[in-house]
Scaffold this motif. Structure first.
Motif, PDB file in Angstrom:
ATOM      1  N   HIS A   1      41.621  42.212  16.799  1.00  0.00           N
ATOM      2  CA  HIS A   1      41.594  41.792  18.196  1.00  0.00           C
ATOM      3  C   HIS A   1      43.008  41.344  18.566  1.00  0.00           C
ATOM      4  O   HIS A   1      43.566  40.465  17.919  1.00  0.00           O
ATOM      5  CB  HIS A   1      40.604  40.647  18.397  1.00  0.00           C
ATOM      6  CG  HIS A   1      39.191  41.055  18.155  1.00  0.00           C
ATOM      7  ND1 HIS A   1      38.416  41.643  19.119  1.00  0.00           N
ATOM      8  CD2 HIS A   1      38.418  40.988  17.038  1.00  0.00           C
ATOM      9  CE1 HIS A   1      37.226  41.905  18.615  1.00  0.00           C
ATOM     10  NE2 HIS A   1      37.203  41.520  17.356  1.00  0.00           N
TER      11      HIS A   1
ATOM     12  N   GLU B   1      41.904  42.956  23.659  1.00  0.00           N
ATOM     13  CA  GLU B   1      41.620  44.314  23.210  1.00  0.00           C
ATOM     14  C   GLU B   1      41.111  44.328  21.773  1.00  0.00           C
ATOM     15  O   GLU B   1      41.628  43.618  20.911  1.00  0.00           O
ATOM     16  CB  GLU B   1      42.884  45.180  23.289  1.00  0.00           C
ATOM     17  CG  GLU B   1      43.478  45.290  24.668  1.00  0.00           C
ATOM     18  CD  GLU B   1      42.608  46.044  25.644  1.00  0.00           C
ATOM     19  OE1 GLU B   1      41.948  47.027  25.239  1.00  0.00           O
ATOM     20  OE2 GLU B   1      42.567  45.641  26.819  1.00  0.00           O
TER      21      GLU B   1
ATOM     22  N   LEU C   1      38.466  50.043  21.229  1.00  0.00           N
ATOM     23  CA  LEU C   1      37.015  49.959  21.377  1.00  0.00           C
ATOM     24  C   LEU C   1      36.674  49.093  22.579  1.00  0.00           C
ATOM     25  O   LEU C   1      37.290  48.047  22.789  1.00  0.00           O
ATOM     26  CB  LEU C   1      36.370  49.329  20.136  1.00  0.00           C
ATOM     27  CG  LEU C   1      36.548  50.041  18.808  1.00  0.00           C
ATOM     28  CD1 LEU C   1      35.844  49.257  17.703  1.00  0.00           C
ATOM     29  CD2 LEU C   1      36.017  51.460  18.860  1.00  0.00           C
ATOM     30  N   ASN C   2      35.661  49.514  23.330  1.00  0.00           N
ATOM     31  CA  ASN C   2      35.181  48.652  24.400  1.00  0.00           C
ATOM     32  C   ASN C   2      34.333  47.535  23.781  1.00  0.00           C
ATOM     33  O   ASN C   2      34.069  47.541  22.568  1.00  0.00           O
ATOM     34  CB  ASN C   2      34.408  49.449  25.461  1.00  0.00           C
ATOM     35  CG  ASN C   2      33.151  50.108  24.934  1.00  0.00           C
ATOM     36  OD1 ASN C   2      32.597  49.723  23.899  1.00  0.00           O
ATOM     37  ND2 ASN C   2      32.682  51.102  25.653  1.00  0.00           N
ATOM     38  N   GLU C   3      33.927  46.583  24.596  1.00  0.00           N
ATOM     39  CA  GLU C   3      33.212  45.415  24.079  1.00  0.00           C
ATOM     40  C   GLU C   3      31.939  45.777  23.301  1.00  0.00           C
ATOM     41  O   GLU C   3      31.748  45.290  22.182  1.00  0.00           O
ATOM     42  CB  GLU C   3      32.875  44.454  25.216  1.00  0.00           C
ATOM     43  CG  GLU C   3      32.126  43.221  24.760  1.00  0.00           C
ATOM     44  CD  GLU C   3      31.682  42.336  25.899  1.00  0.00           C
ATOM     45  OE1 GLU C   3      30.946  41.382  25.622  1.00  0.00           O
ATOM     46  OE2 GLU C   3      32.050  42.579  27.057  1.00  0.00           O
TER      47      GLU C   3
ATOM     48  N   ASP D   1      24.486  56.880  24.624  1.00  0.00           N
ATOM     49  CA  ASP D   1      25.773  56.256  24.311  1.00  0.00           C
ATOM     50  C   ASP D   1      25.997  56.136  22.807  1.00  0.00           C
ATOM     51  O   ASP D   1      27.107  56.370  22.316  1.00  0.00           O
ATOM     52  CB  ASP D   1      25.879  54.878  24.970  1.00  0.00           C
ATOM     53  CG  ASP D   1      25.990  54.945  26.482  1.00  0.00           C
ATOM     54  OD1 ASP D   1      26.223  56.046  27.023  1.00  0.00           O
ATOM     55  OD2 ASP D   1      25.826  53.892  27.127  1.00  0.00           O
TER      56      ASP D   1
END
Length: 88
Positions: free
Chosen positions: A11, A15, A34-36, A73
């Motif tokens: 992290h 981000e 990576l998204n959350e 997804d």
């Protein structure tokens, strides 16, 4: 499927990034943002052997998403992670 332990989740600011570690040094040509939800799933998997169904269960339990959308997804995420060797 299992996570490829050559990758580390880092992290930086707000981000989340997966970085492939090659011995003592990181391979900066193998960095993936990576998204959350994807970062959260990656952390949840840990050393566990997981199935698509388990990932859908995790995603729908934590985020406001219906099962059909979650399954699509997750399939997309699994395919992308397989392409880059993030999962084995």
């Amino acid at each position: 499927m299992r996570l490829n332990k050559e990758f580390r989740l880092n992290h930086v600011a707000d981000e989340a990034m997966l970085v492939k570690a090659g011995g003592r040094e990181a391979d900066m040509s193998k960095v993936f943002g990576l998204n959350e939800p994807a970062a959260w799933l990656y952390e949840q998997i840990g050393d566990e052997e997981v199935s698509e169904d388990r990932l859908v269960e995790l995603l729908t339990g934590e985020f406001e998403v219906d099962e059909e959308t979650a399954r699509k997804d997750i399939r997309d995420l699994i395919n992308e992670w397989k392409t880059y060797g993030i999962v084995l």
